[in-house]
Write a protein that holds these residues in place. Sequence first.
Motif, PDB file in Angstrom:
ATOM      1  N   CYS A  20       0.856  -1.181   0.000  1.00  0.00           N
ATOM      2  CA  CYS A  20       0.000   0.000   0.000  1.00  0.00           C
ATOM      3  C   CYS A  20       0.891   1.228   0.000  1.00  0.00           C
ATOM      4  N   ALA A  21       1.047   1.833  -1.160  1.00  0.00           N
ATOM      5  CA  ALA A  21       1.909   2.999  -1.265  1.00  0.00           C
ATOM      6  C   ALA A  21       1.206   4.205  -0.676  1.00  0.00           C
ATOM      7  N   PRO A  22       1.943   5.133  -0.058  1.00  0.00           N
ATOM      8  CA  PRO A  22       1.312   6.328   0.489  1.00  0.00           C
ATOM      9  C   PRO A  22       0.784   7.222  -0.620  1.00  0.00           C
ATOM     10  N   ASN A  23      -0.131   8.081  -0.267  1.00  0.00           N
ATOM     11  CA  ASN A  23      -0.663   9.025  -1.234  1.00  0.00           C
ATOM     12  C   ASN A  23       0.426  10.010  -1.607  1.00  0.00           C
ATOM     13  N   SER A  24       0.892   9.914  -2.856  1.00  0.00           N
ATOM     14  CA  SER A  24       2.039  10.727  -3.255  1.00  0.00           C
ATOM     15  C   SER A  24       1.616  11.973  -4.007  1.00  0.00           C
ATOM     16  N   GLU A  25       0.308  12.212  -4.130  1.00  0.00           N
ATOM     17  CA  GLU A  25      -0.127  13.349  -4.931  1.00  0.00           C
ATOM     18  C   GLU A  25       0.383  14.660  -4.359  1.00  0.00           C
ATOM     19  N   SER A  26       0.322  14.806  -3.034  1.00  0.00           N
ATOM     20  CA  SER A  26       0.784  16.058  -2.447  1.00  0.00           C
ATOM     21  C   SER A  26       2.299  16.156  -2.497  1.00  0.00           C
ATOM     22  N   ALA A  27       2.966  14.996  -2.287  1.00  0.00           N
ATOM     23  CA  ALA A  27       4.428  15.007  -2.290  1.00  0.00           C
ATOM     24  C   ALA A  27       4.977  15.279  -3.676  1.00  0.00           C
ATOM     25  N   ASN A  28       4.216  14.925  -4.707  1.00  0.00           N
ATOM     26  CA  ASN A  28       4.694  15.107  -6.074  1.00  0.00           C
ATOM     27  C   ASN A  28       3.855  16.141  -6.820  1.00  0.00           C
ATOM     28  N   SER A  29       3.368  17.131  -6.102  1.00  0.00           N
ATOM     29  CA  SER A  29       2.475  18.110  -6.704  1.00  0.00           C
ATOM     30  C   SER A  29       3.151  18.896  -7.819  1.00  0.00           C
ATOM     31  N   SER A  30       4.481  18.929  -7.853  1.00  0.00           N
ATOM     32  CA  SER A  30       5.177  19.652  -8.913  1.00  0.00           C
ATOM     33  C   SER A  30       5.138  18.888 -10.226  1.00  0.00           C
ATOM     34  N   LYS A  31       4.795  17.593 -10.174  1.00  0.00           N
ATOM     35  CA  LYS A  31       4.701  16.804 -11.395  1.00  0.00           C
ATOM     36  C   LYS A  31       3.362  17.046 -12.080  1.00  0.00           C
ATOM     37  N   PRO A  32       3.304  16.883 -13.406  1.00  0.00           N
ATOM     38  CA  PRO A  32       2.022  17.015 -14.100  1.00  0.00           C
ATOM     39  C   PRO A  32       1.111  15.847 -13.764  1.00  0.00           C
ATOM     40  N   LYS A  33      -0.166  15.996 -14.027  1.00  0.00           N
ATOM     41  CA  LYS A  33      -1.104  14.907 -13.812  1.00  0.00           C
ATOM     42  C   LYS A  33      -1.011  13.913 -14.964  1.00  0.00           C
ATOM     43  N   ALA A  34      -1.113  12.639 -14.623  1.00  0.00           N
ATOM     44  CA  ALA A  34      -1.081  11.604 -15.659  1.00  0.00           C
ATOM     45  C   ALA A  34      -2.313  11.743 -16.551  1.00  0.00           C
ATOM     46  N   ARG A  35      -2.160  11.277 -17.785  1.00  0.00           N
ATOM     47  CA  ARG A  35      -3.258  11.410 -18.739  1.00  0.00           C
ATOM     48  C   ARG A  35      -3.442  10.111 -19.513  1.00  0.00           C
ATOM     49  N   GLY A  36      -4.648   9.953 -20.055  1.00  0.00           N
ATOM     50  CA  GLY A  36      -4.951   8.746 -20.806  1.00  0.00           C
ATOM     51  C   GLY A  36      -6.350   8.256 -20.489  1.00  0.00           C
ATOM     52  N   SER A  37      -6.960   7.586 -21.425  1.00  0.00           N
ATOM     53  CA  SER A  37      -8.326   7.103 -21.242  1.00  0.00           C
ATOM     54  C   SER A  37      -8.354   5.882 -20.342  1.00  0.00           C
ATOM     55  N   ILE A  38      -9.529   5.611 -19.754  1.00  0.00           N
ATOM     56  CA  ILE A  38      -9.706   4.440 -18.905  1.00  0.00           C
ATOM     57  C   ILE A  38      -9.484   3.175 -19.742  1.00  0.00           C
ATOM     58  N   GLY A  39      -8.687   2.253 -19.190  1.00  0.00           N
ATOM     59  CA  GLY A  39      -8.443   0.990 -19.880  1.00  0.00           C
ATOM     60  C   GLY A  39      -7.312   1.024 -20.887  1.00  0.00           C
ATOM     61  N   GLU A  40      -6.605   2.133 -20.976  1.00  0.00           N
ATOM     62  CA  GLU A  40      -5.499   2.250 -21.929  1.00  0.00           C
ATOM     63  C   GLU A  40      -4.164   1.938 -21.252  1.00  0.00           C
ATOM     64  N   ILE A  41      -3.376   1.095 -21.890  1.00  0.00           N
ATOM     65  CA  ILE A  41      -2.055   0.738 -21.389  1.00  0.00           C
ATOM     66  C   ILE A  41      -1.038   0.938 -22.504  1.00  0.00           C
ATOM     67  N   ILE A  42       0.045   1.625 -22.195  1.00  0.00           N
ATOM     68  CA  ILE A  42       1.141   1.784 -23.150  1.00  0.00           C
ATOM     69  C   ILE A  42       2.267   0.841 -22.751  1.00  0.00           C
ATOM     70  N   ILE A  43       2.638  -0.044 -23.670  1.00  0.00           N
ATOM     71  CA  ILE A  43       3.736  -0.979 -23.434  1.00  0.00           C
ATOM     72  C   ILE A  43       4.954  -0.506 -24.218  1.00  0.00           C
ATOM     73  N   VAL A  44       6.025  -0.244 -23.495  1.00  0.00           N
ATOM     74  CA  VAL A  44       7.272   0.230 -24.094  1.00  0.00           C
ATOM     75  C   VAL A  44       8.163  -0.987 -24.303  1.00  0.00           C
ATOM     76  N   ILE A  45       8.407  -1.342 -25.561  1.00  0.00           N
ATOM     77  CA  ILE A  45       9.070  -2.608 -25.852  1.00  0.00           C
ATOM     78  C   ILE A  45       9.666  -2.578 -27.253  1.00  0.00           C
ATOM     79  N   ASP A  46      10.743  -3.304 -27.441  1.00  0.00           N
ATOM     80  CA  ASP A  46      11.329  -3.478 -28.764  1.00  0.00           C
ATOM     81  C   ASP A  46      10.301  -4.172 -29.668  1.00  0.00           C
ATOM     82  N   SER A  47      10.128  -3.691 -30.885  1.00  0.00           N
ATOM     83  CA  SER A  47       9.120  -4.248 -31.785  1.00  0.00           C
ATOM     84  C   SER A  47       9.386  -5.716 -32.102  1.00  0.00           C
TER      85      SER A  47
END
Length: 364
Positions: A20-47
């Motif tokens: 259970c990771a702590p709520n990092s939203e306040s600790a990382n408030s300088s970072k942008p908010k993540a974006r993307g539609s529900i159910g979307e996953i980006i896999i970074v991998i060699d083709s």
Amino acid sequence: MKTFLSIIAGFTIALSFYSCAPNSESANSSKPKARGSIGEIIIVIDSVKWNGPVGDELKDIFQSDIPGMIRSEAKFNVLTVDPRAMTRMLKMSNNLIYVTTFDDKGSASQAINSQFSKESKEKAMNDPSMYSLRIEDEYAVGQEVLYLFGNTEEELIKNLRKNGDRLANLFEVRERGRLEKIILARKNTAAASEAKKNLGIQINVPASYQVAKSENNFLWVRQPTPTANRADISLFFYETDYTAEEQTFPANILALRDSVAGKHIFGDPEDPTSFMISEKQIPPAFRNMQINDNFTTEIRGSWKTNNISMGGSYLGYLMVDEEKGKLYYMEGFVFYPNEVHRDALREIETILLNTDVSWTDEGS
């Protein structure tokens, strides 16, 4: 990143998935908010790896068909990106999975491997069961980043095959949580009141839904304004006495479902032949689970009206409350011709899993 990965030795595989990771939203408030539609996953991998045996295992985990549907639909919307093509915008995606093997000398995989320290690679070499690292909010707030790795492809494939259900469930639970914050921010209090009065349960339904039918032991609520970009979603809830274990057998669940739907749900209320029935062309898929200590069976399948004027997909749960001596059946069904039903089914799942059948009014 290298510093973080160098201490990977201090983490167990179980911890990487379930801590259970702590709520990092306040600790990382300088970072942008993540974006993307529900159910979307980006896999970074060699083709090359994606088009090979490793990719086959990943597709089986994240792109296998949703069970019980006539039309093929994948569990997640998966996009693949070459590691060398990662941009700042892509790094802000909600769900990122980096995949590599340390024996791969290709430049694409090396772009990922360079993020691992020498010590972490040595640790993985000495422990073939180590294959994953989960990091929250690495590049953006509200983000899930998962590293999947192995010394060789054979080793990684073995671990993916062994832990595929766990990996898929990690993102299923996460996406339900994201969706819950959106659709249940405002709730329909009228529907909740009807459920308590007629069924003795507590439901959480979005404010946009309306009560279509309410009577003793039955409630039907519906999203009344479907559009070209919005599925027609209905939910119904039914309660009866629990008298025997046989009521939870798949054939009896299906018979109960058709009995309730056939009595209450019509494609055209003016046409008595338009009642709902289960589609038998593809058998529904059943899965047993525990929800709030109540034995539950999930059922996924397809429906149609008896006069074949309408049809779609459905997701239901039969839940036993032995303490109350009650059996509950709750279902959401979708009418969205020629469109993808995955997002609507995830919305149904999110709503139904927020139902509390053990609710009582004691102390209220």
